[in-house]
Design an enzyme around this catalytic site. Structure first.
Site, short mmCIF file in Angstrom:
data_model
loop_
_atom_site.label_atom_id
_atom_site.label_comp_id
_atom_site.label_asym_id
_atom_site.label_seq_id
_atom_site.Cartn_x
_atom_site.Cartn_y
_atom_site.Cartn_z
N GLU A 1 28.82 24.03 -2.80
CA GLU A 1 29.75 23.01 -3.92
C GLU A 1 28.85 22.41 -5.14
O GLU A 1 26.92 21.89 -4.52
CB GLU A 1 30.06 22.06 -1.95
CG GLU A 1 30.47 22.53 -1.42
CD GLU A 1 31.72 22.08 -0.04
OE1 GLU A 1 31.75 22.26 0.35
OE2 GLU A 1 30.29 21.36 0.40
N CYS B 1 25.75 12.72 -0.51
CA CYS B 1 24.31 13.52 0.28
C CYS B 1 24.76 13.36 1.40
O CYS B 1 25.25 12.40 2.75
CB CYS B 1 24.01 12.49 0.06
SG CYS B 1 22.78 11.92 -1.39
N1 SAH Z 1 17.28 19.41 0.02
C1 SAH Z 1 16.85 18.40 -1.13
C2 SAH Z 1 17.77 17.84 -2.28
C3 SAH Z 1 19.11 17.49 -0.87
S1 SAH Z 1 19.66 16.80 -0.17
C4 SAH Z 1 16.15 17.07 -0.50
O1 SAH Z 1 16.34 16.41 0.76
O2 SAH Z 1 15.51 16.07 -1.34
C5 SAH Z 1 20.07 15.14 -1.18
C6 SAH Z 1 19.92 13.66 -0.42
O3 SAH Z 1 20.25 13.37 0.50
C7 SAH Z 1 18.36 13.76 0.31
O4 SAH Z 1 17.59 12.87 -0.13
C8 SAH Z 1 18.46 13.23 1.86
O5 SAH Z 1 17.66 12.86 2.44
C9 SAH Z 1 19.78 12.55 1.92
N2 SAH Z 1 20.68 12.76 2.69
C10 SAH Z 1 20.64 14.60 3.85
N3 SAH Z 1 21.99 13.48 4.16
C11 SAH Z 1 22.83 12.47 3.98
C12 SAH Z 1 22.79 12.04 5.00
N4 SAH Z 1 24.24 12.27 6.13
N5 SAH Z 1 23.44 10.51 4.23
C13 SAH Z 1 23.54 10.22 3.46
N6 SAH Z 1 22.33 11.01 2.88
C14 SAH Z 1 22.35 12.35 3.03
#
Ligand code: SAH
Ligand code: SF4
Length: 343
Positions: A90, A332
């Protein structure tokens, strides 16, 4: 039928090698066309027709295909489902209030890091994407939504767990967008942060800190055991010394879990000596997710305000991320829904 190799996602220097039979300016021309997003060699009209045909026989320009586009009703976000060999990744388009557009790219099909609050984490890892599959997401998004101002690597997967192909895609994308406008988000792989600082490109870095309480972080993010906070901080300071850029500390806010005074104090201690801004991301609900037996919940408005005030009281700069993309499950941590089920 075996697929012809794709020339998208190939850095300019490598392209000169692949097309070494041709004068190097030809490779430069081909690179420019590819990075403009064209989908057929025949359109490269400053190349002799015979050469265009030859390239077309030997190579392709897309190894991925756009399967479906899901748009938020307010136009603030769109999720593109992109078919890659073995699955769907995605790419997301986010627009801010001022109409600035950000493309959010995935680097892996799934993710092995297992953060408990993240839907992609629930999927596990199928495989790394290659540079073509990463850059083509950008081309698919830009074709539908031109004038992209920023790129963030915050889609599916952990970018620094796929460093080689991440760096190749960055080398390509940095030719169309300034590295200052590109942000790589990592869950905190210290070695990867150091390598990216050493080897470049000098893109911005965001780290999903979530909490700076060591014990809690280890329970929420298994990656912490091999990358404890001290080591993570050293890596971030190293990156900052080398690149001279401000680092973003991302904190997904989980209702009743990581928004207390103690969390604010730990975060400000972690950020001490660093040029950092804290990006607060209210948790986007993911169905059936429990943390130690208790369902995770969104933070309340009061939780968010208090936590933010506690951080600012300690001198930290904060930004509250708006809830974008939820309706298309493109927010996110919501990436990874099966094709077609985007609510
Ligand atoms: N793997 C990398 C990039 C992808 S995740 C990382 O973890 O940084 C991107 C962002 O989304 C991260 O900051 C993560 O903490 C956040 N994230 C993951 N699950 C989420 C959720 N359910 N709600 C809001 N943010 C979330
Ligand atoms: Fe992977 Fe990032 Fe999700 Fe953690 S938050 S599971 S590192 S995609």
């Amino acid at each position: 039928m075996t697929q012809k190799p794709s020339l998208s996602g190939v850095p300019a220097r490598e392209l000169v090698g692949i097309l070494s039979r041709l004068p190097s300016y030809r490779a430069g021309q081909v690179f420019e066309w590819i990075n403009k997003g064209i989908e057929s060699f025949l359109e490269m009209d400053n190349l002799p027709l015979a050469l265009r045909r030859e390239l077309d026989e030997c190579f392709c320009l897309r190894k991925t295909s756009l399967i479906k586009k899901l748009e938020d009703s307010d136009g603030g976000a769109a999720k593109l489902q992109i078919g890659v060999s073995g699955g769907i990744v995605e790419g997301v388009l986010l627009s801010d209030g001022a109409g600035r557009r950000t493309a959010c790219l995935s680097t892996q099909l799934g993710c092995a890091m297992g953060c408990v609050f993240c839907r992609t984490g629930l999927m596990g890892l199928t495989r790394n994407l290659d540079s073509a599959e990463i850059t083509e997401q950008f081309y698919h998004i830009r074709k539908l939504y031109p004038d992209i101002a920023n790129i963030v690597f915050m889609g599916m997967g952990e970018p620094l767990a796929n460093l080689l192909e991440l760096r190749r895609s960055l080398q390509v994308l940095c030719r169309t967008m300034s590295p200052r406008r590109i942000t790589v988000s990592t869950c905190g792989l210290a070695d990867g942060i150091i390598r990216l600082a050493d080897e470049g490109p000098a893109v911005r870095l965001a780290v999903s800190l979530t909490t700076a309480r060591e014990d809690l972080r280890a329970r929420l993010m298994p990656v912490s055991s091999a990358n404890p906070l001290r080591r993570l901080k050293e890596a971030l300071l190293y990156h900052q010394r080398k690149q001279g850029r401000r680092v973003t500390l991302e904190a997904v806010l989980l209702g009743g879990v990581n928004t207390g005074t103690e969390d604010a104090a730990a975060m400000s201690a972690f950020a001490e000596g660093m040029n950092a801004v804290v990006n607060l991301i209210p948790w986007n609900p993911v169905e059936n997710i429990c943390f130690e037996g208790i369902p995770l919940k969104e933070p309340s408005g009061a939780d968010i305000m208090c936590f933010r005030a506690e951080l600012e009281k300690r001198g930290l700069k904060t930004v509250l991320r708006r809830k974008k993309g939820r309706a298309v499950c493109g927010a996110c941590g919501q990436l990874g829904a099966a094709a077609g089920s985007g609510h």
